[in-house]
Design an enzyme around this catalytic site. Sequence first.
Site, PDB file in Angstrom:
ATOM      1  N   ARG A  40       0.848  -1.202   0.000  1.00 62.12           N
ATOM      2  CA  ARG A  40       0.000   0.000   0.000  1.00 62.12           C
ATOM      3  C   ARG A  40       0.889   1.259   0.000  1.00 62.12           C
ATOM      4  O   ARG A  40       0.656   2.205  -0.749  1.00 62.12           O
ATOM      5  CB  ARG A  40      -0.895  -0.024   1.250  1.00 62.12           C
ATOM      6  CG  ARG A  40      -1.899   1.102   1.343  1.00 62.12           C
ATOM      7  CD  ARG A  40      -2.789   0.952   2.579  1.00 62.12           C
ATOM      8  NE  ARG A  40      -3.620  -0.233   2.549  1.00 62.12           N
ATOM      9  CZ  ARG A  40      -3.506  -1.278   3.388  1.00 62.12           C
ATOM     10  NH1 ARG A  40      -2.618  -1.266   4.360  1.00 62.12           N
ATOM     11  NH2 ARG A  40      -4.304  -2.323   3.285  1.00 62.12           N
ATOM     12  N   TYR A  85      18.253  10.251  -0.835  1.00 57.85           N
ATOM     13  CA  TYR A  85      19.575  10.861  -1.027  1.00 57.85           C
ATOM     14  C   TYR A  85      19.667  11.362  -2.463  1.00 57.85           C
ATOM     15  O   TYR A  85      18.652  11.752  -3.031  1.00 57.85           O
ATOM     16  CB  TYR A  85      20.679   9.861  -0.603  1.00 57.85           C
ATOM     17  CG  TYR A  85      21.889  10.651  -0.184  1.00 57.85           C
ATOM     18  CD1 TYR A  85      21.837  11.480   0.938  1.00 57.85           C
ATOM     19  CD2 TYR A  85      23.036  10.653  -0.943  1.00 57.85           C
ATOM     20  CE1 TYR A  85      22.910  12.280   1.281  1.00 57.85           C
ATOM     21  CE2 TYR A  85      24.112  11.456  -0.604  1.00 57.85           C
ATOM     22  CZ  TYR A  85      24.042  12.274   0.512  1.00 57.85           C
ATOM     23  OH  TYR A  85      25.088  13.072   0.841  1.00 57.85           O
ATOM     24  N   ARG A 139      27.894  24.045   0.567  1.00 58.46           N
ATOM     25  CA  ARG A 139      28.175  23.492  -0.779  1.00 58.46           C
ATOM     26  C   ARG A 139      27.418  22.172  -0.897  1.00 58.46           C
ATOM     27  O   ARG A 139      28.005  21.107  -0.947  1.00 58.46           O
ATOM     28  CB  ARG A 139      29.683  23.266  -0.949  1.00 58.46           C
ATOM     29  CG  ARG A 139      30.116  23.060  -2.383  1.00 58.46           C
ATOM     30  CD  ARG A 139      31.485  22.442  -2.415  1.00 58.46           C
ATOM     31  NE  ARG A 139      31.526  21.271  -1.568  1.00 58.46           N
ATOM     32  CZ  ARG A 139      31.386  20.021  -2.005  1.00 58.46           C
ATOM     33  NH1 ARG A 139      31.207  19.782  -3.267  1.00 58.46           N
ATOM     34  NH2 ARG A 139      31.441  19.007  -1.159  1.00 58.46           N
ATOM     35  N   LYS A 157      21.746  11.217   4.848  1.00 58.16           N
ATOM     36  CA  LYS A 157      22.945  10.413   5.068  1.00 58.16           C
ATOM     37  C   LYS A 157      22.741   9.484   6.267  1.00 58.16           C
ATOM     38  O   LYS A 157      23.167   8.331   6.248  1.00 58.16           O
ATOM     39  CB  LYS A 157      24.111  11.377   5.336  1.00 58.16           C
ATOM     40  CG  LYS A 157      25.452  10.893   4.931  1.00 58.16           C
ATOM     41  CD  LYS A 157      25.748  11.157   3.492  1.00 58.16           C
ATOM     42  CE  LYS A 157      26.921  10.481   2.896  1.00 58.16           C
ATOM     43  NZ  LYS A 157      27.716  11.305   2.030  1.00 58.16           N
ATOM     44  N   GLU A 228      29.879  17.052   6.373  1.00 57.11           N
ATOM     45  CA  GLU A 228      29.227  16.800   5.084  1.00 57.11           C
ATOM     46  C   GLU A 228      28.982  18.108   4.343  1.00 57.11           C
ATOM     47  O   GLU A 228      28.433  19.057   4.905  1.00 57.11           O
ATOM     48  CB  GLU A 228      27.875  16.119   5.384  1.00 57.11           C
ATOM     49  CG  GLU A 228      27.114  15.661   4.191  1.00 57.11           C
ATOM     50  CD  GLU A 228      27.733  14.432   3.521  1.00 57.11           C
ATOM     51  OE1 GLU A 228      28.491  13.699   4.180  1.00 57.11           O
ATOM     52  OE2 GLU A 228      27.447  14.221   2.343  1.00 57.11           O
ATOM     53  N   ASP A 229      29.428  18.149   3.103  1.00 60.75           N
ATOM     54  CA  ASP A 229      29.111  19.254   2.194  1.00 60.75           C
ATOM     55  C   ASP A 229      29.457  20.634   2.744  1.00 60.75           C
ATOM     56  O   ASP A 229      28.677  21.590   2.612  1.00 60.75           O
ATOM     57  CB  ASP A 229      27.631  19.180   1.764  1.00 60.75           C
ATOM     58  CG  ASP A 229      27.434  18.077   0.730  1.00 60.75           C
ATOM     59  OD1 ASP A 229      28.430  17.412   0.368  1.00 60.75           O
ATOM     60  OD2 ASP A 229      26.299  17.881   0.278  1.00 60.75           O
ATOM     61  N   ASP A 251      33.159  12.679   4.816  1.00 64.78           N
ATOM     62  CA  ASP A 251      32.817  11.680   3.792  1.00 64.78           C
ATOM     63  C   ASP A 251      33.140  12.166   2.383  1.00 64.78           C
ATOM     64  O   ASP A 251      33.555  11.374   1.540  1.00 64.78           O
ATOM     65  CB  ASP A 251      31.334  11.316   3.898  1.00 64.78           C
ATOM     66  CG  ASP A 251      30.990  10.198   2.939  1.00 64.78           C
ATOM     67  OD1 ASP A 251      31.670   9.157   2.995  1.00 64.78           O
ATOM     68  OD2 ASP A 251      30.085  10.367   2.108  1.00 64.78           O
ATOM     69  N   ASP A 252      32.970  13.469   2.118  1.00 60.99           N
ATOM     70  CA  ASP A 252      33.267  13.974   0.766  1.00 60.99           C
ATOM     71  C   ASP A 252      34.730  13.711   0.431  1.00 60.99           C
ATOM     72  O   ASP A 252      35.078  13.421  -0.712  1.00 60.99           O
ATOM     73  CB  ASP A 252      33.026  15.486   0.672  1.00 60.99           C
ATOM     74  CG  ASP A 252      31.598  15.840   1.022  1.00 60.99           C
ATOM     75  OD1 ASP A 252      30.698  15.168   0.522  1.00 60.99           O
ATOM     76  OD2 ASP A 252      31.395  16.772   1.828  1.00 60.99           O
ATOM     77  N   ASN A 398      28.306  13.473 -10.025  1.00 58.96           N
ATOM     78  CA  ASN A 398      26.873  13.243  -9.811  1.00 58.96           C
ATOM     79  C   ASN A 398      26.108  14.539 -10.060  1.00 58.96           C
ATOM     80  O   ASN A 398      26.674  15.612  -9.857  1.00 58.96           O
ATOM     81  CB  ASN A 398      26.623  12.840  -8.340  1.00 58.96           C
ATOM     82  CG  ASN A 398      27.193  11.482  -8.044  1.00 58.96           C
ATOM     83  OD1 ASN A 398      27.094  10.570  -8.820  1.00 58.96           O
ATOM     84  ND2 ASN A 398      27.813  11.369  -6.872  1.00 58.96           N
TER      85      ASN A 398
END
Length: 549
Positions: A40, A85, A139, A157, A228-229, A251-252, A398
């Site tokens: 559903r 994501y 960014r 994330k 992150e970013d 992580d970048d 990406n």
Amino acid sequence: MTLATLSLITPKSNAAAMGTSTIVPKIPPPHLNGTDHRQRCLTQLRSKATSLEKYIFLSGLKERDANLFYEFLLANMFELIPILYTPTVGDACSNYSHIWRRPEGLYVSLEHKGRIRDVLRTWPAGIASHISVVTDGSRILGLGDLGANGLPISIGKLDLYIAGAGLRPTSTLPICLDLGTNTERFLKDPLYIGLRRSRPNIAEMDAFMDEFMEAMTDVFPKILVQFEDFSTDNAFRYLDRYRHRYQCFNDDIQGTGAVVLSGFINAARLSSAASGLPLSEHKILFFGAGSAGIGVAKQLMSFFRLQGMSEEEAKDRIYTVDSKGLITADRDGLQEHKKFFARTDYSGPSLTKLVDIINYVQPTALLGLSTLRNAFSEDVVRLMSNLNKRPIIFPLSNPVSLSEVDFLDAVNWTNGQVIFASGSPYPPMLHNGVNLEPGQGNNMYIFPGIGLGTILSGAKHVTDDMVTQAAMALSAALEDEEVRVGLVYPRLVRIREISARIACAVIRQAQDEGVDRNILLRSLKDDVLIEYVKSKMWSPPAYYAATRM
Ligand code: NAD
């Protein structure tokens, strides 16, 4: 499980935490069936006209019933991850001030300076928080400075941590640092949810970050912070500044580096098997020298170090290119992060065309992290194919709309010989009757396992070698059947098994370097350690069972 316990484990139930929930019995219909209900939900999700509406639907589902949401996510990862994501989370961030419904994470703003600890203490899970993804929104993906709209990137994330490595939802803490924005349209938007000011200067930002990191560790003593970013310069600066003081990683920079290293190890083996070239003689050309490009290049040095080469020799196998061409040390005004790989052995006229650069460097591998769509044109790919029996071509930018080359073109222009991995997913294709599957260098392979291993080992720091060992574990997880269809990464459906193997490798490396604090794990044999790691992975209780009284 009773309904009472169910509501207790609902993560990030901010309404409840703030004491605003009303007491309404949420008793499901007597014949509710979990499988039917997931179907559903899928039907409801697919009925939404746009990706952004799907994102809003999923976010509402998580708020209503977190267990169901995570069960649904695990059962439909391929369909849901691109919504939670990249690429859809980019739309969610761009529009966050307009689609905002309720608090979903923590904002720490410049105005909280001097009392950041108090703000952090408002987070309901308190010391049970083990992992935080922190962005300053400066960014976000390739979308630039989105200011306080960046929170969904941290939320997304952390959902991948939960799905990929079984981190407990209540142990996750999404944070957006609200440090203003330099994007005019947000400052003029009456619905913008952040501070209406431009970003601070470096000194003001450093003072804020120092207080923030210290407060994080005070308030959440077991927290692992994933940056992150952040804008490129700050991403490198804060990683350097805090990596030896706190449990943190970026992580970048490191996650991307590790995932590409892993795919490259498998790709180089295949390429060398075809050409007979020793592994130590590969040469890598990086097209794009931003935080991802330079971070990956630094991590790939460890590929050559593993062949017994010195740091200088390893560095010498790597060339970098930015929008101005081959990066050489004699260029005026070279940005700090580009200096490390700047060539000192080229003194001719500037090389700006990619074909000319390839002819000069003669690389075995071409890696794209430039955000420049179709930069690997037919002449570029054919040249790589002329130089190498099996060229390694990784267009890693990406989303697909920024990819340097599409899978189909790379296969056709190399007559099926390309060893390929991309940042975004491509469908498999048939070439001369052979089924070929593209690899995807998705950070999701690596950061959940790094996080889980770091948390379980209680490592004081995330060391470079812990990250390298994570990459090695990922590369070793590739199965023969996956190699046969051209993959350099294992299939994502195996993510939890892969994360467990990565976590074990990270734990062992932390032990070898003596940075682990959970010393009881040292005495466990490998087969016991992996079972221990798996036993620590959280899974949502089966929905039907959980809702029955
Ligand atoms: P960035 O903006 O910091 O860097 C882009 C780099 O590309 C810069 O060095 C720029 O000079 C260079 N560039 C731009 N135009 C160029 C041109 N015409 N010719 C040559 N070089 C050019 O971005 P970033 O954070 O480093 O990310 C780059 C890309 O990598 C993004 O698309 C991102 O999505 C992708 N990425 C992929 C993964 C992954 O696949 N696992 C992980 C992280 C980032």
